[in-house]
Design a protein around this motif. Structure first.
Motif, mmCIF file in Angstrom:
data_model
loop_
_atom_site.group_PDB
_atom_site.id
_atom_site.type_symbol
_atom_site.label_atom_id
_atom_site.label_comp_id
_atom_site.label_asym_id
_atom_site.label_seq_id
_atom_site.Cartn_x
_atom_site.Cartn_y
_atom_site.Cartn_z
ATOM 1 N N ALA A 120 37.936 51.328 17.448
ATOM 2 C CA ALA A 120 39.181 51.239 16.689
ATOM 3 C C ALA A 120 39.725 52.620 16.321
ATOM 4 C CB ALA A 120 38.965 50.395 15.432
ATOM 5 N N LYS A 121 38.856 53.581 16.110
ATOM 6 C CA LYS A 121 39.333 54.931 15.791
ATOM 7 C C LYS A 121 40.062 55.556 16.972
ATOM 8 C CE LYS A 121 35.965 56.146 12.199
ATOM 9 N NZ LYS A 121 34.859 57.081 11.810
ATOM 10 N N SER A 122 39.519 55.371 18.188
ATOM 11 C CA SER A 122 40.186 55.940 19.362
ATOM 12 C C SER A 122 41.469 55.177 19.674
ATOM 13 C CB SER A 122 39.249 55.962 20.568
ATOM 14 O OG SER A 122 38.707 54.690 20.834
ATOM 15 N N ALA A 123 41.500 53.877 19.359
ATOM 16 C CA ALA A 123 42.735 53.103 19.533
ATOM 17 C C ALA A 123 43.813 53.594 18.580
ATOM 18 C CB ALA A 123 42.456 51.620 19.312
ATOM 19 N N LEU A 124 43.452 53.805 17.314
ATOM 20 C CA LEU A 124 44.403 54.321 16.328
ATOM 21 C C LEU A 124 44.906 55.694 16.739
ATOM 22 C CD1 LEU A 124 45.795 54.112 13.544
ATOM 23 C CD2 LEU A 124 43.744 55.156 12.551
ATOM 24 N N VAL A 158 42.701 51.012 10.992
ATOM 25 C CA VAL A 158 41.381 50.529 11.395
ATOM 26 C C VAL A 158 40.920 49.477 10.393
ATOM 27 C CG1 VAL A 158 38.961 51.164 11.666
ATOM 28 C CG2 VAL A 158 40.752 52.664 12.573
ATOM 29 N N VAL A 159 40.512 48.325 10.907
ATOM 30 C CA VAL A 159 39.948 47.268 10.054
ATOM 31 C C VAL A 159 38.433 47.388 10.042
ATOM 32 C CG1 VAL A 159 39.740 44.774 9.704
ATOM 33 C CG2 VAL A 159 41.907 45.760 10.517
ATOM 34 N N ASP A 160 37.842 47.471 11.221
ATOM 35 C CA ASP A 160 36.418 47.769 11.358
ATOM 36 C C ASP A 160 36.243 48.457 12.708
ATOM 37 O OD1 ASP A 160 36.128 45.777 13.416
ATOM 38 O OD2 ASP A 160 35.828 44.244 11.884
#
Length: 533
Positions: A120-124, A158-160
């Motif tokens: 999720a961090k790389s997606a954000l 990011v949610v998780d």
């Protein structure tokens, strides 16, 4: 006896040498790379550092090769129109408690080519690199390319570890359509390049089925198989993919005939028989495409709806199909009768006398117009001969046409900036992807999408269409949403923002040694199943 022994020894040595050579050749043959060489219609290599330029041809050959999106496409069938499929997101849905919040569940166990983690961090990081101007990874050039899909995007969070929430500014039932060509690059590689995209381009890193090897700008881009690709069904069945820009159809055709290419886009229509005689395979298929001209509806002759209608009635589409050797079908509206969004539209047909009458009513005769066109490009078919025929047909009813030829990237820039940046043009030739309602209608026919915010180049304005667009975005019931979009289609056929000409049948030519290709009903194609014998 001694001479016989010598002779026998020489023969034995020669035999052993020959056997050794055969073994060596066999070993080399076993190790030889299988290479797929593709002749593209573009004049230069599409940008390979994230969001490609060169329209959907850039996405087709570079974007979907090096990278993945949150949402990919199922390109495995030729008998139905391609549909969106899970990519780096496995599922997505609107939050039942907040209709402006979409939840994307991300695929686990995926790494970028440099072993950087997909999460999720790389997606954000990737969402923000095309939306948030204050982050170090922000790329203004690629932001401009993606801008028509970011207008209603508010923020992401990011949610998780494997869940991302993306917020829209207003409720938007069509929101996921914006994420199927949002290509994800490695944050680790971006940071290592100190956010310099020219440095990143020296060794771009994604998660796609191919890895970057080398590039010679304007000549070739070479990619190699990613044997660890997360989708095991799409690990390439050849070792190397070579992308070659060849804007002239005769050049592409000659390259296939001479063995310099294995796969070419848009072969010259008048050389199809010659290709077949050589053993080449010709592929065609319907796909969501319409070849058009966008009208400047704010300035000049096309600000009058009667002139726009006259242009549509002036086109003899069957003559165009004949000139293209049957590699197209007539198009008198955005959608064809096969589409669920066709509704009650009345497509334009060839009525030259009606066209003349409308020009007289508009007091525009001779009706002088200037058109921007390119000599190549994504979905552009055979633009030089096609534009000449359109010019001839328009002039037969009372138009006086000036064609201004520019390269494909210039056409893309003109289209993205809007008519105010290029007020001398009355129309711009292009090819519209009608893959989804957002691409076909919302990004092109609504005031909210006036360029540069969207792709409404000529600032077409219809208050009824704008109101229906808002209704559709707030309607999460698919059946009701389809009814609304169908009415938008009817209105934008009656009051046309575009000159509709033909739909491409997407011709491609492949060498006789190329096997395994499935021509999807899509602007995008999957090259990974192809083998080269």
């Amino acid at each position: 006896m001694k001479n016989n022994e010598i002779t026998w020894g020489l023969k034995r040595s020669a035999s052993l040498l020959a056997a050794g050579l055969l073994l060596a050749l066999s070993a080399n043959a076993a190790k030889a790379e299988s290479v797929l060489r593709v002749g593209m219609t573009v004049s230069d290599i599409p940008d390979w550092s994230g969001q490609p330029d060169q329209g959907y041809e850039g996405a087709r050959f570079v974007g979907w090769s090096l990278y993945d999106s949150l949402i990919n496409w199922d390109l495995s069938r030729s008998d139905i129109e391609a549909r969106m499929a899970p990519g780096l997101a496995t599922e997505w849905a609107v939050d039942p408690q907040n209709d402006k919040r979409w939840i994307f569940k991300l695929r686990q166990g995926v790494k970028f080519h440099d072993s950087c983690e997909w999460n999720a961090k790389s997606a954000l990081w990737n969402i923000e690199r095309l939306t948030v101007q204050t982050v170090p990874q922000f790329n203004p050039v690629q932001y401009a390319r993606q801008r028509s899909r970011t207008g209603n995007l508010d923020r992401a969070e990011v949610v998780d570890d494997y869940t991302l929430a993306i917020y829209s500014k207003t409720p938007d039932a069509l929101f996921p359509y914006n994420f199927y060509n949002w290509f994800m690059i490695s944050p680790c590689a971006g940071e290592a390049a100190k956010y310099d995209y020219s440095e990143f381009a020296k060794h771009p890193v994604g998660t796609g089925p191919y890895k970057f090897d080398k590039v010679n700008p304007r000549e070739r881009l070479e990619l190699v198989k990613n044997a660890e690709y997360w989708d095991k069904k799409r690990i390439p069945r050849h070792d190397r993919l070579v992308l070659l820009p060849m804007p002239e159809s005769t050049t592409r055709t000659a390259a296939l005939l001479s063995g310099q290419a294995d796969f070419i886009e848009a072969p010259a229509p008048d050389m199809i028989d010659r290709l077949k005689e050589s053993g080449a395979q010709i592929y065609t298929n319907e796909y969501p495409h319409v070849w058009v001209y966008a009208f400047n509806t704010r300035k000049g002759p096309f600000s009058n709806v009667k002139v726009r209608q006259a242009a549509n009635y002036a086109i003899n589409r069957e003559e165009m199909v004949e000139m293209l050797n049957g590699l197209a079908v007539a198009a008198g509206s955005t959608y064809s009768e096969k589409s669920p969004f066709f509704g009650g539209a009345k497509p334009y047909d060839y009525q030259p006398e009606k066209a003349k009458a409308l020009l007289r009513e508009a007091n525009c005769s001779p009706c002088e117009i200037r058109i921007a066109m390119s000599n190549s490009g994504s979905g552009m078919m055979q633009p030089l001969s096609m534009n000449e025929l359109v010019k001839e047909q328009l002039e037969q009813v009372g138009f006086k046409v000036t064609l201004s030829v520019v390269d494909w990237n210039s056409i893309m820039s003109i289209s993205q900036k809007g008519w105010e940046a290029n007020p001398d043009y009355d129309a711009v030739n292009g090819a519209n992807p009608i893959i989804d309602p957002v691409s076909a209608i919302f990004r092109r026919y609504t005031t909210a999408s006036n360029a540069p915010q969207g792709l409404n180049w000529g600032w077409y304005n219809n208050a009824k269409v704008d109101e229906l667009a808002k209704q559709a975005q707030q309607t999460f019931d698919v059946g009701k949403q389809t009814e609304i979009i169908s009415e938008m289609h009817r209105l934008t056929t009656e009051d046309p923002p575009l000159l509709f000409v033909v739909r491409d049948l997407n011709p491609r030519a492949l060498g006789p040694n190329v096997k395994g290709f499935v021509q999807a009903q899509s602007w995008f194609q999957d090259l990974t199943p192809i083998t080269v014998e």
